[in-house]
Write a protein that holds these residues in place. Sequence first.
Motif, short mmCIF file in Angstrom:
data_model
loop_
_atom_site.label_atom_id
_atom_site.label_comp_id
_atom_site.label_asym_id
_atom_site.label_seq_id
_atom_site.Cartn_x
_atom_site.Cartn_y
_atom_site.Cartn_z
N UNK A 34 0.54 -1.44 0.24
CA UNK A 34 -0.23 -0.04 -0.58
C UNK A 34 0.98 0.94 0.27
N UNK A 35 0.71 1.47 -1.13
CA UNK A 35 1.53 3.19 -1.17
C UNK A 35 1.15 4.43 -0.63
N UNK A 36 1.64 5.25 -0.51
CA UNK A 36 1.95 6.82 -0.03
C UNK A 36 0.58 7.40 -1.16
N UNK A 37 0.74 7.36 -1.98
CA UNK A 37 0.90 8.13 -3.31
C UNK A 37 -0.95 7.15 -3.97
N UNK A 38 -1.51 8.71 -3.80
CA UNK A 38 -3.68 8.81 -4.50
C UNK A 38 -3.37 8.73 -6.30
N UNK A 39 -4.05 8.13 -6.89
CA UNK A 39 -5.08 8.67 -8.11
C UNK A 39 -5.62 9.42 -8.48
N UNK A 40 -5.67 9.62 -9.70
CA UNK A 40 -6.80 11.09 -9.66
C UNK A 40 -8.06 10.63 -9.09
#
Length: 264
Positions: A34-40
């Motif tokens: 689970x990465x901390x980066x969000x998709x749009x």
Amino acid sequence: MFFLKANDMALNYFDWVKNNHQFQDVNNNTIEVQTPFLDNFGDNISLIVIKDGSNFKITDEGYTIWNLKSNGIDLMKNTTLRNQLMHSIIDFDSANLSTNNEIIKVSDEKNLSQSIHEMTQTLLRLSDLSFTHSSRIKTIFYQEVLEYFSENKSQYNYFPNFYITGKSQLKHKIDYLFFNKDRERKLVKVQNSLNKNSVDSVLISWLDTSSYRAVNYGENTTLDVIVSGENYSNVKEEFIQALNEYNIGVVNFDNKEELQSRFA
């Protein structure tokens, strides 16, 4: 006085990345990342890492393409430029697309961390296709329509891309003139979506060119508006009724049977 130091900023950033990644064992051969980066769409980028012999398979399990399609962006239509953009991103990042729409990257153990990072960036770039500029989307859809009719010339008899001069002396663009099997003349305008402005534009051009059409094409010439399948379901009923009042039809581009019935 505070001095901004690049090294301190880099350390803080790397600490943030390290502390906000979550790794969870699924089974003996599989880990969820689970990465901390969000998709749009506000969802965290998640990956599955699977031990596969001496290598590791990193996959999104098809979520990225599914999520885009659920939000009205279908990347899997082979004839669209959007599909080409997807493949160029995947190929450039040395990833692969499976038959069930998974984005996959294969890595050895030494480069696994780098590959997870690269895979995250790939999924973020694919997510960015949701922010394609509206003018770009219109161009993509117009190209999709053009390619379909070009590839099916044996079924359709048409003349593309011309202008009709109206009573106001303004020139109105018509995307296609079809001659169907009964030699009826059918004019077509292509719209990615329909809103009040585009409906008003269609009505103005139709009414302004009535005299020209009657003389040059006959009074029985009709007009249809082809709308992208992605947006057809969102067209308001009041817009369809407004156009229908002037015998202007609204056609879903994804409904190829209706296209053939009207224009072939």
